[in-house]
Design a protein around this motif. Structure first.
Motif, PDB file in Angstrom:
ATOM      1  N   VAL A 165      11.771   5.157   3.125  1.00  0.00           N
ATOM      2  CA  VAL A 165      10.708   5.851   3.871  1.00  0.00           C
ATOM      3  C   VAL A 165       9.845   4.841   4.619  1.00  0.00           C
ATOM      4  O   VAL A 165       9.531   5.016   5.796  1.00  0.00           O
ATOM      5  CB  VAL A 165       9.846   6.715   2.918  1.00  0.00           C
ATOM      6  CG1 VAL A 165       8.596   7.217   3.620  1.00  0.00           C
ATOM      7  CG2 VAL A 165      10.651   7.875   2.378  1.00  0.00           C
ATOM      8  N   PHE A 166       9.478   3.756   3.946  1.00  0.00           N
ATOM      9  CA  PHE A 166       8.683   2.716   4.598  1.00  0.00           C
ATOM     10  C   PHE A 166       9.431   2.127   5.795  1.00  0.00           C
ATOM     11  O   PHE A 166       8.850   1.931   6.862  1.00  0.00           O
ATOM     12  CB  PHE A 166       8.323   1.603   3.610  1.00  0.00           C
ATOM     13  CG  PHE A 166       7.622   0.450   4.278  1.00  0.00           C
ATOM     14  CD1 PHE A 166       6.287   0.540   4.591  1.00  0.00           C
ATOM     15  CD2 PHE A 166       8.310  -0.705   4.599  1.00  0.00           C
ATOM     16  CE1 PHE A 166       5.628  -0.519   5.226  1.00  0.00           C
ATOM     17  CE2 PHE A 166       7.678  -1.760   5.231  1.00  0.00           C
ATOM     18  CZ  PHE A 166       6.333  -1.665   5.542  1.00  0.00           C
ATOM     19  N   PHE A 167      10.724   1.844   5.615  1.00  0.00           N
ATOM     20  CA  PHE A 167      11.523   1.275   6.697  1.00  0.00           C
ATOM     21  C   PHE A 167      11.525   2.183   7.922  1.00  0.00           C
ATOM     22  O   PHE A 167      11.326   1.721   9.051  1.00  0.00           O
ATOM     23  CB  PHE A 167      12.952   1.019   6.204  1.00  0.00           C
ATOM     24  CG  PHE A 167      13.886   0.526   7.264  1.00  0.00           C
ATOM     25  CD1 PHE A 167      13.783  -0.761   7.749  1.00  0.00           C
ATOM     26  CD2 PHE A 167      14.858   1.363   7.784  1.00  0.00           C
ATOM     27  CE1 PHE A 167      14.644  -1.217   8.740  1.00  0.00           C
ATOM     28  CE2 PHE A 167      15.724   0.923   8.767  1.00  0.00           C
ATOM     29  CZ  PHE A 167      15.619  -0.378   9.247  1.00  0.00           C
TER      30      PHE A 167
ATOM     31  N   ALA B 199      13.338   6.210  -7.313  1.00  0.00           N
ATOM     32  CA  ALA B 199      12.340   6.533  -6.297  1.00  0.00           C
ATOM     33  C   ALA B 199      11.918   5.285  -5.512  1.00  0.00           C
ATOM     34  O   ALA B 199      11.567   5.395  -4.339  1.00  0.00           O
ATOM     35  CB  ALA B 199      11.116   7.188  -6.928  1.00  0.00           C
ATOM     36  N   LEU B 200      11.975   4.118  -6.124  1.00  0.00           N
ATOM     37  CA  LEU B 200      11.591   2.896  -5.421  1.00  0.00           C
ATOM     38  C   LEU B 200      12.480   2.638  -4.204  1.00  0.00           C
ATOM     39  O   LEU B 200      11.957   2.407  -3.105  1.00  0.00           O
ATOM     40  CB  LEU B 200      11.583   1.695  -6.362  1.00  0.00           C
ATOM     41  CG  LEU B 200      11.212   0.367  -5.713  1.00  0.00           C
ATOM     42  CD1 LEU B 200       9.797   0.412  -5.173  1.00  0.00           C
ATOM     43  CD2 LEU B 200      11.371  -0.764  -6.710  1.00  0.00           C
ATOM     44  N   PRO B 201      13.817   2.683  -4.345  1.00  0.00           N
ATOM     45  CA  PRO B 201      14.632   2.528  -3.127  1.00  0.00           C
ATOM     46  C   PRO B 201      14.378   3.637  -2.100  1.00  0.00           C
ATOM     47  O   PRO B 201      14.391   3.385  -0.892  1.00  0.00           O
ATOM     48  CB  PRO B 201      16.070   2.589  -3.626  1.00  0.00           C
ATOM     49  CG  PRO B 201      16.008   2.302  -5.066  1.00  0.00           C
ATOM     50  CD  PRO B 201      14.655   2.731  -5.534  1.00  0.00           C
TER      51      PRO B 201
ATOM     52  N   VAL C  14      18.621  10.617   2.533  1.00  0.00           N
ATOM     53  CA  VAL C  14      18.969   9.761   1.398  1.00  0.00           C
ATOM     54  C   VAL C  14      17.716   9.397   0.605  1.00  0.00           C
ATOM     55  O   VAL C  14      17.713   9.430  -0.628  1.00  0.00           O
ATOM     56  CB  VAL C  14      19.713   8.493   1.877  1.00  0.00           C
ATOM     57  CG1 VAL C  14      19.861   7.480   0.757  1.00  0.00           C
ATOM     58  CG2 VAL C  14      21.070   8.866   2.434  1.00  0.00           C
ATOM     59  N   ALA C  15      16.623   9.075   1.302  1.00  0.00           N
ATOM     60  CA  ALA C  15      15.375   8.720   0.626  1.00  0.00           C
ATOM     61  C   ALA C  15      14.847   9.892  -0.193  1.00  0.00           C
ATOM     62  O   ALA C  15      14.432   9.707  -1.349  1.00  0.00           O
ATOM     63  CB  ALA C  15      14.331   8.287   1.656  1.00  0.00           C
ATOM     64  N   LEU C  16      14.851  11.090   0.371  1.00  0.00           N
ATOM     65  CA  LEU C  16      14.369  12.255  -0.375  1.00  0.00           C
ATOM     66  C   LEU C  16      15.245  12.538  -1.588  1.00  0.00           C
ATOM     67  O   LEU C  16      14.734  12.898  -2.653  1.00  0.00           O
ATOM     68  CB  LEU C  16      14.297  13.473   0.537  1.00  0.00           C
ATOM     69  CG  LEU C  16      13.196  13.437   1.586  1.00  0.00           C
ATOM     70  CD1 LEU C  16      13.290  14.652   2.497  1.00  0.00           C
ATOM     71  CD2 LEU C  16      11.833  13.352   0.946  1.00  0.00           C
TER      72      LEU C  16
ATOM     73  N   LEU D 272       0.828  -1.214   0.000  1.00  0.00           N
ATOM     74  CA  LEU D 272       0.000   0.000   0.000  1.00  0.00           C
ATOM     75  C   LEU D 272       0.859   1.260   0.000  1.00  0.00           C
ATOM     76  O   LEU D 272       0.576   2.215  -0.737  1.00  0.00           O
ATOM     77  CB  LEU D 272      -0.940   0.003   1.206  1.00  0.00           C
ATOM     78  CG  LEU D 272      -2.098  -0.978   1.159  1.00  0.00           C
ATOM     79  CD1 LEU D 272      -2.856  -0.963   2.479  1.00  0.00           C
ATOM     80  CD2 LEU D 272      -3.019  -0.662   0.002  1.00  0.00           C
ATOM     81  N   THR D 273       1.905   1.262   0.804  1.00  0.00           N
ATOM     82  CA  THR D 273       2.785   2.434   0.868  1.00  0.00           C
ATOM     83  C   THR D 273       3.465   2.691  -0.469  1.00  0.00           C
ATOM     84  O   THR D 273       3.520   3.828  -0.942  1.00  0.00           O
ATOM     85  CB  THR D 273       3.839   2.245   1.978  1.00  0.00           C
ATOM     86  OG1 THR D 273       3.177   2.039   3.220  1.00  0.00           O
ATOM     87  CG2 THR D 273       4.745   3.454   2.079  1.00  0.00           C
ATOM     88  N   LEU D 274       3.974   1.632  -1.094  1.00  0.00           N
ATOM     89  CA  LEU D 274       4.660   1.806  -2.377  1.00  0.00           C
ATOM     90  C   LEU D 274       3.700   2.271  -3.467  1.00  0.00           C
ATOM     91  O   LEU D 274       4.054   3.111  -4.296  1.00  0.00           O
ATOM     92  CB  LEU D 274       5.365   0.512  -2.783  1.00  0.00           C
ATOM     93  CG  LEU D 274       6.566   0.127  -1.929  1.00  0.00           C
ATOM     94  CD1 LEU D 274       7.157  -1.183  -2.423  1.00  0.00           C
ATOM     95  CD2 LEU D 274       7.607   1.210  -1.894  1.00  0.00           C
ATOM     96  N   PHE D 275       2.474   1.738  -3.480  1.00  0.00           N
ATOM     97  CA  PHE D 275       1.499   2.191  -4.470  1.00  0.00           C
ATOM     98  C   PHE D 275       1.113   3.645  -4.259  1.00  0.00           C
ATOM     99  O   PHE D 275       1.042   4.422  -5.210  1.00  0.00           O
ATOM    100  CB  PHE D 275       0.237   1.316  -4.451  1.00  0.00           C
ATOM    101  CG  PHE D 275       0.337   0.089  -5.294  1.00  0.00           C
ATOM    102  CD1 PHE D 275       0.647   0.174  -6.640  1.00  0.00           C
ATOM    103  CD2 PHE D 275       0.120  -1.158  -4.746  1.00  0.00           C
ATOM    104  CE1 PHE D 275       0.749  -0.964  -7.423  1.00  0.00           C
ATOM    105  CE2 PHE D 275       0.222  -2.307  -5.514  1.00  0.00           C
ATOM    106  CZ  PHE D 275       0.537  -2.209  -6.856  1.00  0.00           C
ATOM    107  N   VAL D 276       0.865   4.027  -3.018  1.00  0.00           N
ATOM    108  CA  VAL D 276       0.457   5.409  -2.740  1.00  0.00           C
ATOM    109  C   VAL D 276       1.593   6.376  -3.041  1.00  0.00           C
ATOM    110  O   VAL D 276       1.405   7.369  -3.765  1.00  0.00           O
ATOM    111  CB  VAL D 276      -0.021   5.553  -1.276  1.00  0.00           C
ATOM    112  CG1 VAL D 276      -0.175   7.014  -0.894  1.00  0.00           C
ATOM    113  CG2 VAL D 276      -1.326   4.813  -1.075  1.00  0.00           C
TER     114      VAL D 276
END
Length: 101
Positions: free
Chosen positions: A53-55, A46-48, A87-89, A20-24
């Motif tokens: 962000v999810f982690f 953006a996927l990594p 790093v995620a941003l 759900l997080t990755l889809f949103v």
């Protein structure tokens, strides 16, 4: 419910939250990219970033709201949290930076 059963249910919950997080996040990023550049982007980096962000969100918030409770559940160090978010941003913004070049 036994420890193994709660662990299995928590793993199922983790997978559902991840999907759900990755889809949103992916949908929002595609929408922003399309609004900014007039086309859909190739958001491979953006996927990594979304996984990071999810982690961070899972380790700092969602793990304490689940069924599996353990004495090993701890929040991430604030310095590590900030570093991972930066790093995620960067990874999420990177496809937009490539179009400017």
């Amino acid at each position: 419910m036994g420890k193994l059963a709660t662990f299995i249910v928590e793993m199922l919950r983790l997978v559902i939250l991840l999907i759900l997080t990755l889809f949103v996040l992916g949908g929002v990023e595609q929408w922003i990219f399309k609004m900014a550049y007039g086309r859909e982007g190739f958001l491979y980096t953006a996927l990594p970033g979304n996984l990071l962000v999810f982690f961070v969100v899972y380790r700092n918030y969602w793990q304490f709201k689940g069924w599996y409770q353990s004495e090993k559940n701890r929040k991430l160090n604030p310095g590590l949290t900030r570093s991972l978010i930066v790093v995620a941003l960067f990874l999420i913004v990177l496809p937009g930076l490539w179009t400017w070049a």
